[in-house]
Write a protein that holds these residues in place. Structure first.
Motif: not given
Length: 162
Positions: A130-134
């Motif tokens: 997911k965009t912006g995930s860890k």
């Protein structure tokens, strides 16, 4: 992927290409950063979309997000335009490499990209995030480390030529 990840991806890809190219590495990397941001002109909230809001809105209205500007057709058209109008190979190569790195990184997201636009099928890598995930933060860190490594290799080559 977020803008910073795309920037580092463009830098890494450009520096990797510089290992096998005689082009100017600084120009190549600068153009790679521009190319890495260019496909997101279709998204008004992106780094480039905020700089050029009118163009971004028009492109988004015509094509939507992650379609035409994230396709092989877009890459090919930009390549042809650069080949025709930009006499500096380092600039052209950097922009194309940056665009390719952007498309590849966005293929690693759950949404994927319309790689074969105008065919509406989304293409993504087998492992997505997911965009912006860890996971994206780990990708960012790995790309940063690769950039440092490739930068070191270029500096060593430059020193050897002196």
């Amino acid at each position: 992927m977020q803008g910073n990840t795309h920037i580092v991806g463009g830098i890494t890809a450009s520096l990797a290409f510089a290992q096998i190219s005689s082009d100017n590495p600084l120009v190549l990397v600068g153009a790679g950063v521009i190319g890495a941001l260019l496909p997101d002109i279709c998204h008004g909230g992106s780094k480039i979309g905020r700089k050029f809001p009118i163009i971004s809105k028009i492109v988004n209205m015509l094509f939507g997000h992650r379609s035409f500007t994230h396709s092989l057709l877009f890459l090919f058209l930009v390549m042809m335009l650069l080949h025709t109008f930009v006499p500096y190979e380092s600039i052209s190569a950097g922009i194309v490499i940056g665009i390719a790195s952007h498309i590849f990184l966005d293929m690693g997201t759950k949404q994927g990209v319309k790689l074969f636009f105008p065919i509406s099928m989304s293409i993504r890598l087998p492992l997505t995030t997911k965009t912006g995930s860890k996971v994206e933060k780990v990708v960012f860190m790995l790309l940063t480390m690769l950039s440092v490594y490739f930068s070191y290799e270029i500096v060593v080559k430059l020193i050897d030529t002196l």
